[in-house]
Design an enzyme around this catalytic site. Structure first.
Site, PDB file in Angstrom:
ATOM      1  N   SER A 174      46.324  41.053  43.465  1.00  0.00           N
ATOM      2  CA  SER A 174      44.930  41.501  43.425  1.00  0.00           C
ATOM      3  C   SER A 174      44.137  40.734  42.363  1.00  0.00           C
ATOM      4  O   SER A 174      42.967  40.402  42.574  1.00  0.00           O
ATOM      5  CB  SER A 174      44.866  43.006  43.155  1.00  0.00           C
ATOM      6  OG  SER A 174      45.387  43.312  41.879  1.00  0.00           O
ATOM      7  N   ARG A 212      41.091  38.498  43.890  1.00  0.00           N
ATOM      8  CA  ARG A 212      39.749  38.980  43.549  1.00  0.00           C
ATOM      9  C   ARG A 212      38.935  37.873  42.886  1.00  0.00           C
ATOM     10  O   ARG A 212      37.783  37.626  43.247  1.00  0.00           O
ATOM     11  CB  ARG A 212      39.844  40.194  42.620  1.00  0.00           C
ATOM     12  CG  ARG A 212      38.469  40.755  42.233  1.00  0.00           C
ATOM     13  CD  ARG A 212      38.595  41.914  41.256  1.00  0.00           C
ATOM     14  NE  ARG A 212      39.181  43.096  41.887  1.00  0.00           N
ATOM     15  CZ  ARG A 212      40.420  43.517  41.691  1.00  0.00           C
ATOM     16  NH1 ARG A 212      41.228  42.836  40.882  1.00  0.00           N
ATOM     17  NH2 ARG A 212      40.860  44.587  42.289  1.00  0.00           N
ATOM     18  N   ASN A 253      35.808  35.873  45.054  1.00  0.00           N
ATOM     19  CA  ASN A 253      34.409  35.957  44.613  1.00  0.00           C
ATOM     20  C   ASN A 253      33.833  34.594  44.263  1.00  0.00           C
ATOM     21  O   ASN A 253      32.693  34.285  44.622  1.00  0.00           O
ATOM     22  CB  ASN A 253      34.310  36.897  43.405  1.00  0.00           C
ATOM     23  CG  ASN A 253      34.298  38.357  43.800  1.00  0.00           C
ATOM     24  OD1 ASN A 253      33.273  38.911  44.169  1.00  0.00           O
ATOM     25  ND2 ASN A 253      35.464  38.995  43.728  1.00  0.00           N
TER      26      ASN A 253
END
Length: 269
Positions: free
Chosen positions: A206, A210, A214
């Site tokens: 994660s 993440r 982004n």
């Protein structure tokens, strides 16, 4: 279009998303006889820019620390002190163990990731155009848009999670933590182990995805805006203004999750 009318928007975006890569046979390119599709491929731009930005971080903070005085501080010293105090407060509010490594680690992660993310503010054509003058045709200047970089950072955090879990709880305590929760009955220990392992492995995954997702999405939108051509500037500035929030936020989230995961690793039940 920013890169010239002779190529399509698809070719322009694909070109800008290509890393400067090398393997044991030398530099490689999708259009050459060495496409660099092997496992041991180095992304030279990711490595170069991340090391360069890391050295900038070390130089600035070391320089400020050497020149710091108790009188009226300069603007750079004020900025560095604000960052240090912000990170220190974040560690104190989140980390509940005792470890002198956590605060420096959190500061390094926050500033380094912030600097790498901040390369997204540089116009997408500027750095590649400069390197093209020296015969380098591929250059990605934002290291965190490369999953190899974000996964490397996340794996480093994961190694520390395992290390401190074993150091604080012992091998037996760490295994007990993985097998006795959430169900207390011995017959469900295998189920507990599977669930806890999924949770443990999801942490670095994660963290990496993440940050990468982004920044990669932001870079892609900048490239799409650049294909508009002459009328791109208003849209570019609007998206850049939005990125004023996204870039530091992603560095902050990566730092806070690192602190949280290491805090959990220090909890001895």
């Amino acid at each position: 279009m920013a890169s010239g009318a002779e190529i399509t928007s698809q070719e322009y975006i694909k070109h800008h998303l290509q890393n400067l890569s090398a393997d044991s046979q030398g530099l490689c390119s999708p259009t050459s006889t060495n496409p660099c599709d092997g496992f041991w491929t180095l992304h030279l731009d990711t490595l170069g820019w991340s090391i360069f930005l890391g050295l900038i971080f070390l130089y600035i903070f070391r320089s400020v620390a050497k020149k710091a005085n108790s009188g009226v501080p300069g603007k750079l010293q004020c900025a560095v002190e604000m960052v240090v105090e912000f990170v220190d407060d974040s560690v104190k509010s989140t980390f509940h163990g005792k470890n002198p490594v956590i605060a420096p680690l959190a500061l390094t992660i926050f500033v380094w990731v912030l600097l790498m993310n901040a390369m997204d503010w540089v116009p997408v054509d500027l750095i590649p155009r400069i390197f093209e003058l020296f015969g380098v045709h591929y250059m990605k200047a934002v290291p965190t848009t490369d999953p190899n970089m974000t996964f490397a950072l996340a794996l480093g955090v994961f190694v520390l999670i395992i290390y401190y879990s074993i150091k604080v709880k012992g091998v037996g305590g760490f295994i007990k933590e993985l097998t006795t929760q959430p169900f207390g009955h011995w017959s469900l220990y295998p189920v507990n182990f599977i669930l806890e392992m999924v949770t443990l492995l999801a942490r670095p995954l994660s963290l990496a995805l993440r940050l990468f997702g982004n920044l990669y999405a932001g870079e892609l939108i900048f490239l799409l805006i650049a294909t508009i051509g002459l009328f791109q500037l208003p849209v570019h500035f609007l998206w850049a203004a939005f990125h004023l929030l996204v870039i530091p936020l992603q560095a902050f989230i990566f730092m806070m999750l690192t602190i949280l995961y290491l805090s959990l690793a220090h909890e001895d039940h």
